[in-house]
Design an enzyme around this catalytic site. Sequence first.
Site, PDB file in Angstrom:
ATOM      1  N   ILE A   1     -17.103 -54.288  66.776  1.00 42.94           N
ATOM      2  CA  ILE A   1     -15.644 -54.251  66.928  1.00 42.94           C
ATOM      3  C   ILE A   1     -15.224 -54.500  68.376  1.00 42.94           C
ATOM      4  O   ILE A   1     -14.077 -54.885  68.633  1.00 42.94           O
ATOM      5  CB  ILE A   1     -15.101 -52.888  66.422  1.00 42.94           C
ATOM      6  CG1 ILE A   1     -13.662 -53.004  65.987  1.00 42.94           C
ATOM      7  CG2 ILE A   1     -15.305 -51.788  67.453  1.00 42.94           C
ATOM      8  CD1 ILE A   1     -13.170 -51.798  65.185  1.00 42.94           C
TER       9      ILE A   1
ATOM     10  N   HIS B   1     -28.998 -48.444  64.864  1.00 49.47           N
ATOM     11  CA  HIS B   1     -28.494 -49.817  64.792  1.00 49.47           C
ATOM     12  C   HIS B   1     -29.171 -50.687  65.836  1.00 49.47           C
ATOM     13  O   HIS B   1     -29.450 -50.240  66.935  1.00 49.47           O
ATOM     14  CB  HIS B   1     -26.974 -49.871  64.963  1.00 49.47           C
ATOM     15  CG  HIS B   1     -26.442 -49.103  66.128  1.00 49.47           C
ATOM     16  ND1 HIS B   1     -26.318 -47.733  66.122  1.00 49.47           N
ATOM     17  CD2 HIS B   1     -26.001 -49.509  67.341  1.00 49.47           C
ATOM     18  CE1 HIS B   1     -25.812 -47.324  67.275  1.00 49.47           C
ATOM     19  NE2 HIS B   1     -25.619 -48.382  68.042  1.00 49.47           N
TER      20      HIS B   1
ATOM     21  N   HIS C   1     -28.390 -53.851  68.116  1.00 51.87           N
ATOM     22  CA  HIS C   1     -27.387 -54.794  68.616  1.00 51.87           C
ATOM     23  C   HIS C   1     -28.038 -56.167  68.753  1.00 51.87           C
ATOM     24  O   HIS C   1     -29.156 -56.276  69.265  1.00 51.87           O
ATOM     25  CB  HIS C   1     -26.925 -54.405  70.031  1.00 51.87           C
ATOM     26  CG  HIS C   1     -26.134 -53.156  70.149  1.00 51.87           C
ATOM     27  ND1 HIS C   1     -24.762 -53.153  70.250  1.00 51.87           N
ATOM     28  CD2 HIS C   1     -26.520 -51.863  70.217  1.00 51.87           C
ATOM     29  CE1 HIS C   1     -24.344 -51.903  70.389  1.00 51.87           C
ATOM     30  NE2 HIS C   1     -25.378 -51.100  70.379  1.00 51.87           N
TER      31      HIS C   1
ATOM     32  N   GLN D   1     -26.333 -44.174  73.536  1.00 47.97           N
ATOM     33  CA  GLN D   1     -26.010 -44.347  72.116  1.00 47.97           C
ATOM     34  C   GLN D   1     -24.720 -43.578  71.831  1.00 47.97           C
ATOM     35  O   GLN D   1     -24.609 -42.391  72.170  1.00 47.97           O
ATOM     36  CB  GLN D   1     -27.151 -43.806  71.246  1.00 47.97           C
ATOM     37  CG  GLN D   1     -26.894 -43.992  69.757  1.00 47.97           C
ATOM     38  CD  GLN D   1     -28.058 -43.485  68.906  1.00 47.97           C
ATOM     39  OE1 GLN D   1     -29.026 -42.904  69.416  1.00 47.97           O
ATOM     40  NE2 GLN D   1     -27.967 -43.710  67.609  1.00 47.97           N
TER      41      GLN D   1
HETATM   42  P1  AMP Z   1     -24.077 -47.718  70.690  1.00 49.02           P
HETATM   43  O1  AMP Z   1     -23.365 -47.451  71.981  1.00 49.02           O
HETATM   44  O2  AMP Z   1     -25.411 -48.379  70.879  1.00 49.02           O
HETATM   45  O3  AMP Z   1     -24.140 -46.484  69.813  1.00 49.02           O
HETATM   46  O4  AMP Z   1     -23.215 -48.810  69.947  1.00 49.02           O
HETATM   47  C1  AMP Z   1     -22.216 -48.532  69.015  1.00 49.02           C
HETATM   48  C2  AMP Z   1     -21.476 -49.809  68.809  1.00 49.02           C
HETATM   49  O5  AMP Z   1     -20.679 -49.667  67.654  1.00 49.02           O
HETATM   50  C3  AMP Z   1     -20.541 -50.197  69.964  1.00 49.02           C
HETATM   51  O6  AMP Z   1     -20.904 -51.476  70.456  1.00 49.02           O
HETATM   52  C4  AMP Z   1     -19.166 -50.210  69.303  1.00 49.02           C
HETATM   53  O7  AMP Z   1     -18.323 -51.224  69.795  1.00 49.02           O
HETATM   54  C5  AMP Z   1     -19.512 -50.410  67.847  1.00 49.02           C
HETATM   55  N1  AMP Z   1     -18.526 -49.908  66.901  1.00 49.02           N
HETATM   56  C6  AMP Z   1     -17.904 -48.710  66.912  1.00 49.02           C
HETATM   57  N2  AMP Z   1     -17.071 -48.595  65.851  1.00 49.02           N
HETATM   58  C7  AMP Z   1     -17.180 -49.746  65.155  1.00 49.02           C
HETATM   59  C8  AMP Z   1     -16.580 -50.255  63.968  1.00 49.02           C
HETATM   60  N3  AMP Z   1     -15.682 -49.535  63.272  1.00 49.02           N
HETATM   61  N4  AMP Z   1     -16.907 -51.496  63.549  1.00 49.02           N
HETATM   62  C9  AMP Z   1     -17.808 -52.241  64.242  1.00 49.02           C
HETATM   63  N5  AMP Z   1     -18.427 -51.822  65.363  1.00 49.02           N
HETATM   64  C10 AMP Z   1     -18.109 -50.595  65.818  1.00 49.02           C
END
Ligand code: AMP
Length: 113
Positions: free
Chosen positions: A30, A99, A101, A93
């Site tokens: 997002i 997840h 990336h 995180q």
């Molecule tokens: P992390 O910091 O590795 O936990 O990454 C979490 C990721 O999830 C971040 O890059 C956010 O931008 C992404 N994110 C959070 N909410 C959403 C959502 N609703 N849809 C898609 N990506 C999201």
Amino acid sequence: MDCLFCNIAAGKIASRKIYEDEELFAFHDINPQSPVHFLVIPKKHIANLMECNAEDASLLGKMLDCAQRLAVQQGLGERGCRFVINCKSDGLQTIDHLHIHVLGGRKLKWPPG
Ligand code: AMP
Ligand code: ZN
């Protein structure tokens, strides 16, 4: 347990889906940090990579294979990209559901800050 990524994988919260099968779900981030930035997650809730053990080896292998195939589909095969798994607080995180990336479409910097 109310987990954002569990809800996205179940289709209860909207996302820009790229791929889905019985075990995996992939969708665009997002808040993209590069021209291509998507996430590959297991449908099963696993908080982070530290929670995994040998029994998860097959699922983890499928996640990597899926991330690689989707990266190629998204046009990153020739120039490459970065596959990242942030883990717990020092790894920054922010969503406690495992997840990968996939970031690409521009020259990325290294090392991370
Ligand atoms: P992390 O910091 O590795 O936990 O990454 C979490 C990721 O999830 C971040 O890059 C956010 O931008 C992404 N994110 C959070 N909410 C959403 C959502 N609703 N849809 C898609 N990506 C999201
Ligand atoms: Zn979850």
